[in-house]
Design an enzyme around this catalytic site. Structure first.
Site, PDB file in Angstrom:
ATOM      1  CB  SER A  15     -15.832  60.969  89.815  1.00 34.10           C
ATOM      2  OG  SER A  15     -14.759  61.529  90.529  1.00 34.10           O
ATOM      3  N   GLY A  16     -14.295  60.437  87.305  1.00 32.96           N
ATOM      4  CA  GLY A  16     -13.148  60.644  86.424  1.00 32.96           C
ATOM      5  C   GLY A  16     -13.400  60.027  85.067  1.00 32.96           C
ATOM      6  N   GLY A  66      -8.265  63.140  93.512  1.00 39.22           N
ATOM      7  CA  GLY A  66      -8.882  64.447  93.714  1.00 39.22           C
ATOM      8  C   GLY A  66      -8.526  65.444  92.641  1.00 39.22           C
ATOM      9  CD  GLU A  97     -13.407  60.032  93.457  1.00 39.29           C
ATOM     10  OE1 GLU A  97     -12.176  60.096  93.643  1.00 39.29           O
ATOM     11  OE2 GLU A  97     -13.949  60.240  92.358  1.00 39.29           O
TER      12      GLU A  97
HETATM   13  C1  5RP Z   1     -11.408  62.712  90.747  1.00 43.74           C
HETATM   14  C2  5RP Z   1     -10.401  61.633  90.880  1.00 43.74           C
HETATM   15  C3  5RP Z   1     -10.171  60.762  89.704  1.00 43.74           C
HETATM   16  O1  5RP Z   1     -10.372  59.440  90.043  1.00 43.74           O
HETATM   17  C4  5RP Z   1      -8.760  60.986  89.206  1.00 43.74           C
HETATM   18  O2  5RP Z   1      -8.576  62.364  88.971  1.00 43.74           O
HETATM   19  C5  5RP Z   1      -8.479  60.203  87.938  1.00 43.74           C
HETATM   20  O3  5RP Z   1      -9.224  60.733  86.885  1.00 43.74           O
HETATM   21  P1  5RP Z   1      -9.084  60.209  85.402  1.00 43.74           P
HETATM   22  O4  5RP Z   1      -9.606  58.805  85.392  1.00 43.74           O
HETATM   23  O5  5RP Z   1      -9.935  61.151  84.592  1.00 43.74           O
HETATM   24  O6  5RP Z   1      -7.633  60.289  85.016  1.00 43.74           O
HETATM   25  O7  5RP Z   1      -9.772  61.439  91.894  1.00 43.74           O
HETATM   26  O8  5RP Z   1     -11.223  63.717  91.679  1.00 43.74           O
END
Ligand code: 5RP
Length: 240
Positions: free
Chosen positions: A46-47, A108, A116
């Site tokens: 996610s993210g 996280g 994840e």
């Molecule tokens: C979610 C995660 C994401 O992979 C991490 O925060 C990176 O996010 P982004 O791609 O928006 O920078 O661990 O909990």
């Protein structure tokens, strides 16, 4: 591929600097194109960076036959699977909050880490995508918010105290932006953000924190990532 540079011809530059969003896209597209092949089962996290990987996967799925796990896929109308049907994934791709020289990750920041880590652990190859701001020589240099630790709600106070006593620093309950209450994870748990004071042996720390009763998982991903793609400010993609 290691050391290979993929140069971007994008016009989305801001005073000569590639914006972070464009850098995320660069990293995601390079990782998908270098690591995902036809008929593979792919896990995604996610993210905001992974969205670009899913976009690219969606393009590829229209032409090829890829199976992809996780909820985001639904938005693209792509075939969704799960670990019951596919406990072994060919590749998992995910973002990260910080990546150090040894490919240890902090994850996280968005509140998801346990699921994840499970997905990453089921994959033969775990590939990380990130923009240049996540690249770090040592954990703590870039991501200043600490290591997220998912905890069973009733245990957050004793776990917080145990982490601080044993490893120093402070483990703070993550609150919702509205401040109305704690952030609740996708597993109905809470998150402690452990703000550590100095570099540690992350493998040992990860194992030790997981042994504290009430801890579900940590956002430390040690020895899991096989390769990291950073979208860089100059339009290149750096791999590690
Ligand atoms: C979610 C995660 C994401 O992979 C991490 O925060 C990176 O996010 P982004 O791609 O928006 O920078 O661990 O909990």
């Amino acid at each position: 591929l290691p050391g290979k540079k993929h140069v971007c011809s994008s016009s989305k530059r801001h005073h000569g600097t590639l914006m972070a969003e464009e850098a995320k896209k660069l990293a995601a597209y390079a990782a998908v194109d270098n690591h995902i092949q036809n008929n593979q089962v792919v896990g995604v996290g996610s993210g905001s960076t992974i969205v670009y990987a899913v976009d690219r996967l969606a393009e590829r799925v229209r032409q090829e036959k890829l199976n992809i796990a996780r909820q985001l896929i639904l938005q693209h109308g792509l075939p969704l699977s799960d670990l019951d049907r596919h406990p072994e994934l060919d590749v998992a791709i995910d973002g990260a909050d910080e990546v150090d020289a040894a490919l240890t990750l902090i994850k996280g920041g968005g509140g998801c880490l346990t699921q994840e880590k499970i997905v990453a652990g089921c994959a033969k190859h775990f590939i990380v995508i990130a923009d240049y701001r996540k690249d770090s020589k040592a954990l703590g240099q870039q991501w200043k918010k600490g290591v997220p630790v998912e905890v069973i709600p009733m245990a957050y106070v004793p776990v917080s105290r145990a982490i601080a006593r044993r490893f120093g620093g402070e483990a703070v309950l993550r609150m919702a932006v509205s401040k109305a209450g704690p952030v609740v994870t996708d597993n109905n748990n809470f998150i402690l953000d452990w703000k550590f004071e100095h570099a540690q042996n992350w493998k040992e720390v990860n194992t030790a924190i997981k042994m504290i009763p009430g801890v579900v998982e940590t956002g430390l991903f040690v020895g899991m990532a096989e390769r990291v793609y950073f979208g860089m400010e100059d339009g290149s993609v750096k791999t590690r």
